[in-house]
Design an enzyme around this catalytic site. Structure first.
Site, PDB file in Angstrom:
ATOM      1  N   ASP A 415       0.816  -1.200   0.000  1.00 19.01           N
ATOM      2  CA  ASP A 415       0.000   0.000   0.000  1.00 19.01           C
ATOM      3  C   ASP A 415       0.862   1.267   0.000  1.00 19.01           C
ATOM      4  O   ASP A 415       2.029   1.244   0.398  1.00 19.01           O
ATOM      5  CB  ASP A 415      -0.897  -0.012   1.244  1.00 19.01           C
ATOM      6  N   GLU A 470     -14.259   1.516   0.894  1.00 21.46           N
ATOM      7  CA  GLU A 470     -13.634   2.151   2.055  1.00 21.46           C
ATOM      8  C   GLU A 470     -14.093   3.602   2.204  1.00 21.46           C
ATOM      9  O   GLU A 470     -14.120   4.137   3.317  1.00 21.46           O
ATOM     10  CB  GLU A 470     -12.116   2.091   1.943  1.00 21.46           C
TER      11      GLU A 470
END
Length: 664
Positions: A415, A470
């Site tokens: 990430d 998200e």
């Protein structure tokens, strides 16, 4: 493996200089798309569909550091046209086999480069290829996409407060779409590809790129308010410093005056223009995958796609347990138990298992015993995947992969890269290659859109670069996720799979949705969440909600847990960008079907003729009669598929429809 059916070489062979040759042409196998390449002091092209100009460029070129250029005052040595008809055996994709048929025009120039045009029935692509023997620097690439009229476009602007183009190169490649005329685009904003432009008569052009290797990714922008898009690229980093999210990023502090350091014989990325007359064809296009480099992995038998029980979205949520939930072994064992019970292949340990602010994957928090968790998972037939911040992973790349592979970890979710300059693109290939060496899956987050790396390294099992669920943790109705859900499959998903992370069991209407970190909810109905497992392509697919929420909704959980994540075949039955979509996918003898609508209640007539002969029964999940007020309301039925293969479905506002079809 590719099986070549037909390969015709040298339909046209020219050895005359460029001054004598002004125009060269190549057409798609079905003849509907034509490309005219115009050679003067520059190289331009025109793309026509059914004889009508839809896209052009006055000059495409690459300016090099040695003062030379590909495409400026270049002299043609020879031209060759090839017709190719092949089949590609695809790994971990939306279909197991792809028809790859195109006409190719290769222009070989005296200045040590080739320019290749490929024309498929569904679009055009071109790329530059270095044919010299020396390494070189690329200072600039000229690429433009000129439209004959002021059309409207679906524009994914970079989401940032930065005003300069330089500042916008640092971004997560996530945003919704602005819908505006090309001339009205914000000249101070970059947009990332893919981008769709809406032509007359229902035609659309999707601009994308493929086989992006050791070169910066392509942004698009409109600097002068005309009807053309210009390509823009991040320059090569000169200096970087550790920083960003929890000290896990490399922040570019200055850049070089060039784009890329290129090797001799470099094949530069394909610039793609996909052309469709129906929106459903756009949502079921394979050009990015087809144009990518074939797999470098000889053995892919160890790669296991599947679903993942995920804790971050639901904030490590569990109820009715006798321990405090969070980043600790007790919580993860509960998630493993849930995964095991429901046949879910993986559990992920998202951010928090490694000591914060250390940027080291070898410093594990005391609450976590990874060796114990791996062993516990194996006893339950569940494997583990670890989250990793970019800098912590990159700085010890091979050491990290070797250590955790030996420990029994099966992959990494990497990430916060948030860049696509050459240095970062190189990292993606290096990470994929070393991870494959140690038989590890890779799920790239905080990264640029896929450009075919998942074909070249099939262990790259998923990508984010999507405005996923998200977002619902911290936004309310101002974020229109429902409309995005029926727009993204026609644009972003053209590039490849999405780690959207659906599966919410708390569902809200447009009026009732709000962002709550500890107990997040989705916009739209329960059946919408089920249908997204079919509509969204995702070989590694998250279950985002709490185990106890799934256990209270076991009927829905059973449907989700049974859905495959890779497919033998995919058919997009209908769809209109921003309005609705219906997709059917086949695995073995079983079909799954998912349909999504926007905020409009919608009735659709489905044609299930793809099923062929025989008797079929279906398990269907449809919005309940009160789903417009209570988004979780749904009903499950079992029906026989009509002999005429016609089926009428109705979806609520923000609704969905999901179905599993089996042969009697």
């Amino acid at each position: 493996m590719k099986q070549k059916i037909l390969h015709l070489f040298l339909l046209m062979f020219l050895t005359i200089p460029v001054i004598a040759q002004k125009r060269l042409g190549v057409s798609s196998p079905d003849g509907r798309l034509q490309v005219a390449v115009l050679l003067t002091d520059s190289i331009g092209y025109q793309l026509l569909h059914d004889g009508k100009l839809i896209l052009s460029a006055d000059a495409i070129a690459m300016k090099l550091g040695n003062g030379n250029a590909f495409g400026i005052k270049s002299q043609l040595k020879q031209a060759k046209t090839t017709l190719v008809k092949e089949k590609i055996d695809a790994h971990f994709y939306k279909r197991s086999q792809i028809n790859d048929e195109y006409s190719e025009l290769t222009l070989d120039f005296k200045q040590d480069f080739k320019l290749i045009f490929r024309v498929y029935n569904e679009g055009m692509a071109y790329r530059f290829v270095s044919s010299g023997k020396k390494d070189f620097i690329v200072n600039e690439e000229l690429a433009s996409f000129q439209f004959p009229k002021d059309y409207k476009a679906y524009i994914p602007y970079v989401k940032t407060k930065e005003k300069t183009l330089e500042g916008q190169y640092f971004n997560s490649f996530e945003n919704t779409y602005d819908y505006s005329l090309l001339s009205e685009m914000n000249s101070n904003k970059l947009a990332f590809s893919p981008m769709v432009v809406e032509l007359d008569g229902g035609k659309k052009v999707c601009l994308a790129e493929a086989d992006l290797q050791s070169y910066p990714g392509m942004y698009l922008y409109n600097p002068d308010g005309k009807t053309a898009l210009e390509a823009n690229f991040a320059a090569y980093p000169k200096y970087t410093k550790q920083g960003g999210h929890n000290q896990l990023q490399q922040m570019v502090t200055s850049r070089q005056p060039f784009l890329a350091k290129s090797k001799a014989q470099t094949k530069f990325p394909w610039r793609i223009a996909i052309v469709t007359t129906t929106d459903k064809a756009l949502a079921d296009n394979d050009m990015v995958y087809k144009l990518a480099e074939p797999s470098r992995l000889k053995d892919v038998s160890w790669i296991k796609p599947g679903k993942v029980a995920w804790e971050w979205w639901n904030n490590w949520g569990l109820s009715k347990v006798d321990f405090v939930t969070g980043v600790n072994n007790q919580t993860y064992k509960a998630y493993i138990d849930f995964a095991s019970k429901n046949g879910i292949e993986y559990v992920i340990l998202d951010e928090g298992w490694a000591v914060n602010l250390k940027a080291s994957l070898f410093e594990v928090v005391p609450e976590i015993n990874l060796k114990e968790l791996v062993a516990y998972g194996k006893s339950k037939n569940v494997d583990l995947i670890l989250w990793a911040g970019y800098y912590a992973f990159e700085r010890d790349l091979e050491k990290v992969c070797k250590h955790y592979s030996q420990l029994g970890i099966k992959g990494f979710k990497i990430d916060f890269m948030d860049r696509d300059d050459q240095e970062m693109v190189d990292f993606h290939y290096r990470a994929a290659e070393i991870a494959a060496k140690y038989k590890l899956l890779v799920d790239f987050h905080g990264t640029y859109k896929p450009t075919g790396l998942n074909r070249t390294f099939p262990n790259v099992i998923n990508y984010e670069a999507v405005n996923g669920l998200e977002q619902m943790k911290w936004t309310g109705p101002e974020m229109d996720m429902v409309t995005y859900d029926v727009t993204m499959p026609f644009i972003r998903m053209v590039a490849g799979p999405v780690d959207y992370t659906q599966g919410a069991m708390r569902n809200a209407t447009k009026r009732s949705h709000r962002g709550i970190n500890d107990e997040p909810m989705s916009q739209g109905t329960r059946c919408r969440q089920l249908a997204e497992y079919v509509v969204f392509e995702s070989p590694l697919n998250m279950l985002c909600d709490r185990p106890d929420n799934y256990e209270r909704e076991q009927e829905c959980t059973d449907f989700i847990s049974a859905i495959p994540t890779v497919w033998d075949n995919t058919i997009v039955l209908n769809g209109e960008i921003g309005q609705y979509i219906t997709t059917a996918r086949k695995k073995g003898d079983t079909w799954y079907l998912g349909s999504l609508t926007n905020w409009d209640t919608r009735k659709l007539e489905l044609d299930l003729g793809f099923l062929g002969t025989g008797d079929y029964v279906a398990e269907i999940y449809q919005d309940g009669v009160n789903a417009n007020k209570i988004a979780s309301d749904y009903r499950k039925d079992r029906i026989s598929i009509p002999v005429n293969r016609k089926l009428s479905i109705t979806m609520a506002q923000g609704g969905g429809f999901a179905m599993k079809i089996i042969k009697k």
